[in-house]
Each structure stands twice: as C-alpha cells, then as structure tokens.
Write an enzyme that holds these catalytic residues in place. Structure first.
Site, PDB file in Angstrom:
ATOM      1  CG  ASN A   1      59.221   7.687  17.302  1.00 26.07           C
ATOM      2  OD1 ASN A   1      60.007   8.558  17.670  1.00 26.07           O
ATOM      3  ND2 ASN A   1      59.058   7.382  16.044  1.00 26.07           N
TER       4      ASN A   1
ATOM      5  CD  GLU B   1      60.246   3.661  13.673  1.00 25.02           C
ATOM      6  OE1 GLU B   1      61.148   3.258  12.906  1.00 25.02           O
ATOM      7  OE2 GLU B   1      59.383   4.507  13.341  1.00 25.02           O
TER       8      GLU B   1
ATOM      9  CB  CYS C   1      53.352   6.191  20.095  1.00 24.53           C
ATOM     10  SG  CYS C   1      52.528   5.478  18.675  1.00 24.53           S
TER      11      CYS C   1
ATOM     12  CD  GLU D   1      52.053  10.646  20.643  1.00 23.72           C
ATOM     13  OE1 GLU D   1      52.878   9.732  20.485  1.00 23.72           O
ATOM     14  OE2 GLU D   1      51.441  11.182  19.707  1.00 23.72           O
TER      15      GLU D   1
END
Ligand code: THU
Length: 132
Positions: free
Chosen positions: A39, A41, A50, A52
């Site tokens: 991830n 941010e 994210c 994934e």
C-alpha cells in the site's frame, strides 16, 4: 505454496505514514510469475493505493494478460506492529475478479501458520463484468 517470509520482508516497503497500517501482497500468475505490491498512502487520502491492486497492476504492466491472475497473497501489520488478517477491500475484490477471470484464490495470512484460503467468487459474489 505459502509466501510468508517474502510477504513479511515486503511489509517494510509499504508506505503508510498516515494509518501506520502496512499491507503486502504477492500475486501469482497462471504462468507462475510473481509480482509484489504494497500500500502507498497519500496526504490526499483517497489517492492512496492498496497493496493488492499495486501487485495486480504491476503484473499487468509486466505483460500478464486479463484473466491470468491465479493467486493473491496478503499479509498486514497494524500500527502496534502486530500481524493481522486483512481481507481485500471492495475495490480490490472487483479488480481481482476481473483480472483472474473470476477464478483467483485469495490467501489471507494471520501468521506463518494461520492462512485462510478463499475464492474470489466467495469474497465478491455476483461481480460486475460487462457493459452489455
Ligand atoms: N489497505 C490495503 O492495502 N489493502 C486492503 O485490502 C485494505 C486496506 C491499505 C489502504 C491504507 O493504506 C491502509 O491499508 C489502511 O486502510
């Protein structure tokens, strides 16, 4: 096959200065190639990505075709630095469904020994696939 050691190392690449919640993901293609994601941010919070989807987008950018994602492995660590089972968010479930031909297995790691296996169709029933 399990990827705990690789995921645990990958957690340190996560960039999560706002939540302190680190997520690592390894995606395996039908041809057996591996792609990493963490991830990332942003201070403009909704622009965060994210782990994934980072891993899946990396696979696609490396030439893996739509429908060729076979497995998604996920390990997360909370702000107290404890490992914690994290299921993919709704947006990631949609992308996993599309990029695996609705066939991916999703492996959620709570620890090295506690790994739960799920199908993407179990996690996202009645996925949206077509504009027709
Ligand atoms: N996050 C992921 O990377 N994957 C998930 O499946 C759930 C949430 C990230 C987004 C954000 O950086 C942090 O975890 C807290 O929501």
């Amino acid at each position: 096959m399990q990827y705990f050691a690789e995921l645990e190392k990958l957690l340190d690449a996560s960039s999560a200065p706002y939540s302190g919640f680190n997520v690592a993901s390894i995606v395996v293609s039908k041809s057996g190639e591996h792609f990493n994601g963490v991830n990332v941010e942003s201070v403009a919070y909704p622009t965060t990505m994210c782990a994934e989807r980072t891993a899946i987008f990396s696979a696609i950018a490396s030439g893996i075709k739509r429908g060729e994602i076979r497995e998604v492995h996920i390990l997360a660590r909370n702000v107290e630095k404890n490992l914690i089972a994290a299921f993919p968010c709704g947006s990631c479930r949609q992308v996993i469904a599309e990029q695996s031909g609705n066939e991916a297995k999703v492996y959620v790691y709570a620890s090295q020994k506690d790994i739960s296996e799920h199908t993407i169709s179990e996690l996202l029933p009645h996925a949206f696939f077509s504009l027709d």
